[in-house]
Design a protein around this motif. Structure first.
Motif, PDB file in Angstrom:
ATOM      1  N   THR A 182      45.347  40.488  48.571  1.00 45.64           N
ATOM      2  CA  THR A 182      45.988  41.167  49.702  1.00 45.64           C
ATOM      3  C   THR A 182      45.104  42.320  50.175  1.00 45.64           C
ATOM      4  OG1 THR A 182      48.096  40.689  48.657  1.00 45.64           O
ATOM      5  CG2 THR A 182      48.130  42.260  50.481  1.00 45.64           C
ATOM      6  N   VAL A 183      44.581  42.178  51.388  1.00 47.08           N
ATOM      7  CA  VAL A 183      43.692  43.211  51.934  1.00 47.08           C
ATOM      8  C   VAL A 183      44.510  44.233  52.718  1.00 47.08           C
ATOM      9  CG1 VAL A 183      41.846  43.628  53.612  1.00 47.08           C
ATOM     10  CG2 VAL A 183      41.693  41.670  52.050  1.00 47.08           C
ATOM     11  N   ALA A 219      43.548  46.664  55.277  1.00 47.00           N
ATOM     12  CA  ALA A 219      42.381  47.008  56.107  1.00 47.00           C
ATOM     13  C   ALA A 219      42.406  48.473  56.513  1.00 47.00           C
ATOM     14  CB  ALA A 219      42.345  46.108  57.336  1.00 47.00           C
ATOM     15  N   ARG A 244      35.072  36.584  54.077  1.00 44.47           N
ATOM     16  CA  ARG A 244      35.711  35.840  55.176  1.00 44.47           C
ATOM     17  C   ARG A 244      36.495  36.794  56.085  1.00 44.47           C
ATOM     18  NH1 ARG A 244      40.104  33.475  56.833  1.00 44.47           N
ATOM     19  NH2 ARG A 244      41.417  34.380  55.220  1.00 44.47           N
ATOM     20  N   GLN A 245      37.074  37.828  55.481  1.00 35.82           N
ATOM     21  CA  GLN A 245      37.881  38.762  56.273  1.00 35.82           C
ATOM     22  C   GLN A 245      37.068  39.962  56.781  1.00 35.82           C
ATOM     23  OE1 GLN A 245      41.848  39.794  55.067  1.00 35.82           O
ATOM     24  NE2 GLN A 245      42.016  38.101  53.613  1.00 35.82           N
ATOM     25  N   GLU A 281      36.617  35.522  49.733  1.00 32.51           N
ATOM     26  CA  GLU A 281      37.739  35.824  50.637  1.00 32.51           C
ATOM     27  C   GLU A 281      37.509  37.151  51.376  1.00 32.51           C
ATOM     28  OE1 GLU A 281      40.037  34.150  51.855  1.00 32.51           O
ATOM     29  OE2 GLU A 281      41.299  35.704  52.751  1.00 32.51           O
ATOM     30  N   LEU A 282      36.982  38.153  50.668  1.00 33.34           N
ATOM     31  CA  LEU A 282      36.705  39.429  51.336  1.00 33.34           C
ATOM     32  C   LEU A 282      35.675  39.239  52.448  1.00 33.34           C
ATOM     33  CD1 LEU A 282      36.533  42.077  48.465  1.00 33.34           C
ATOM     34  CD2 LEU A 282      38.256  41.897  50.268  1.00 33.34           C
TER      35      LEU A 282
END
Ligand code: FAD
Length: 424
Positions: free
Chosen positions: A71-72, A74, A96-97, A93-94
């Protein structure tokens, strides 16, 4: 929850866990129930430690079936993951986001919670170890309850992060993140040892992350791996000479004779941090596999003298070695971090898998490094017990007291902790 009674070994295969059984909780509630009902229990990460730190006489709780739950946040620049998540999964995943961690270890295969528990590190003069990114922890404590702690909110937080598995089972961890960045990796070969030592600060500050690989013999350093942030002023790109070393013309592996294709991309090709900061690619076996490891963390001011000492021991060390790696790590305030209170270097040994021979050489190595206040890596092979290790850590007694408060019956204690932390 699934339970097995199989005997399992660590990643290197040099240690067989003595635990009675292994349980795989699928939810935090199942984990809490498991801990509450256990006589003795330990969290098991990805089994990449080389000693018995993750063992127990009772139940091993493997968290690999927990949802990674990445869960990011931001706005506040942090990410929360479950206790079983591996760096490789998180990094992809990081990226990618559009976010990044400040650093990675040599391999992405390890679990975040297991790496943090042992103060695993990468390299870089300005980079703290991986545990320094921890902004918050959720811990299942001995009674099965949940304890949450955030950096700056409790005085014990700095003692809880590098917890050696002694305080409870980390069910989730929150890490600092930053905007994603690109890295270019250059490898130079056969650097002149004397020039490296005379200019040690210039060498280690020449890129965001610098690693030197050596077997301690001869007059040259085998390889230098320089990972530079593409946005930083380029000090190595295009260099034909790096302290006597020349640029490698194809991808290299730190170990002689092993294919460079197992490693993250080199030759200065820019790419995401997630594909460059580790040395080894997630899809391949990292390092060699058939090996043992030890590492000692030495304060920066002793770096050159400690290295000179090891070069003089080449006759003893080199025959047992696959390779050694020298890295730099910034100081932190985490009580049991080998970088507590001091910038330093890591003197790492990837040994041939000959445990009796390695165990025979460790006391000599530790005696030679003792004048430099060398602290052993918690997850690798070392010899000294509590009497040797304790005085190296100013907050050692505070950690023991914290463990006593959180785990009064010793549910998370094991042979490793009895020997290295709670011995007299
Ligand atoms: C090929 C290879 C390369 C390596 N490279 C590096 C490197 O670059 N830098 C470096 O510093 N180290 C390195 N290491 C060492 C490695 O990072 C550490 O041993 C690390 O602890 C391994 O993490 P793990 O998930 O496998 O933990 P494990 O070995 O499974 O467990 C380690 C400890 O963490 C505890 N733990 C695990 N999960 C939890 C949890 N959820 N809650 C509480 N405690 C928990 C365990 O109880 C145990 O005490 C390397 C190891 C290998 C095999």
């Amino acid at each position: 929850m699934t339970e097995q009674r199989v005997q399992q070994r660590n990643w290197a295969g040099n240690f067989g866990y003595r635990a009675e059984r292994i349980a795989h909780p699928r939810t935090v509630a199942e984990l809490q129930e498991l801990v509450a009902g256990a006589r003795t229990i330990r969290a098991l990460g990805s089994r990449h430690s080389f000693n018995d730190i993750a063992d127990t006489s009772g139940t091993r709780a493997a968290l690999n079936l927990l949802d990674p739950a990445i869960t990011v946040d931001a706005e506040n620049l942090n990410v929360t993951v479950s206790g079983g998540t591996r760096y490789g999964t998180l990094a992809a995943e990081l990226q990618r986001q559009g976010f990044a961690l400040h650093n990675l270890a040599s391999l992405p295969h390890i679990s975040v919670a297991g790496a943090v528990a042992t103060a695993t590190h990468g390299s870089g003069d300005g980079n703290g170890n991986l545990a320094t990114a921890v902004a918050g922890l959720e811990l299942v404590t001995a009674d099965g309850g949940i304890l949450t702690a955030r950096r700056g909110e409790t005085t014990d937080f700095d003692g809880m992060v590098v917890g050696l598995g002694a305080l409870g089972i980390v069910s989730s961890v929150t890490l600092d993140i930053e905007p994603a960045f690109h890295v270019a990796q250059h490898v130079f070969e056969d650097l002149d040892w004397e020039r490296v030592l005379e200019n040690f600060d210039d060498v280690t500050s020449s890129a965001y992350s610098v690693s030197l690989f050596t077997d301690w013999s001869g007059s040259t350093v085998g390889q230098a791996w320089l990972k530079g942030r593409v946005s930083d002023p380029g000090v190595v790109a295009g260099r034909r000479d790096f302290f006597g070393g020349t640029p490698a013309l194809s991808a290299r592996h730190p170990l002689p004779g092993v294919s460079g294709s197992n490693c993250t991309e080199q030759l200065g090709v820019p790419g995401p941090w997630s594909d460059r900061l580790a040395h080894f690619r997630m899809e391949f076996t990292p390092s060699k596999g058939d090996e043992l490891q030890s590492e000692y963390l030495v304060p920066r001011e002793h770096a050159v003298d400690a290295i000179r000492t090891l070069r003089k021991l080449s006759g003893v060390l080199t025959p047992l070695l696959l390779v050694s790696e020298i890295r730099t790590i910034a100081a932190d305030r985490l009580w049991l971090s080998p970088n507590y209170g001091r910038d330093g270097i890591g003197l790492h040994f990837t040994w041939r898998q000959d445990q009796p021979a390695v165990e025979a050489v460790l006391p000599l190595l530790e005696a030679e490094l003792a004048p430099f206040a060398a602290r052993p890596h918690w997850g690798k092979l070392f010899d000294g017990g509590t009497a040797a290790v304790g005085p190296l850590y100013p907050r050692f007694d505070d950690f023991r007291a914290l463990a006593g408060r959180l785990d009064p019956a010793g549910k998370f204690r094991n042979r490793f902790l009895d020997y290295a932390v709670f011995g007299s």
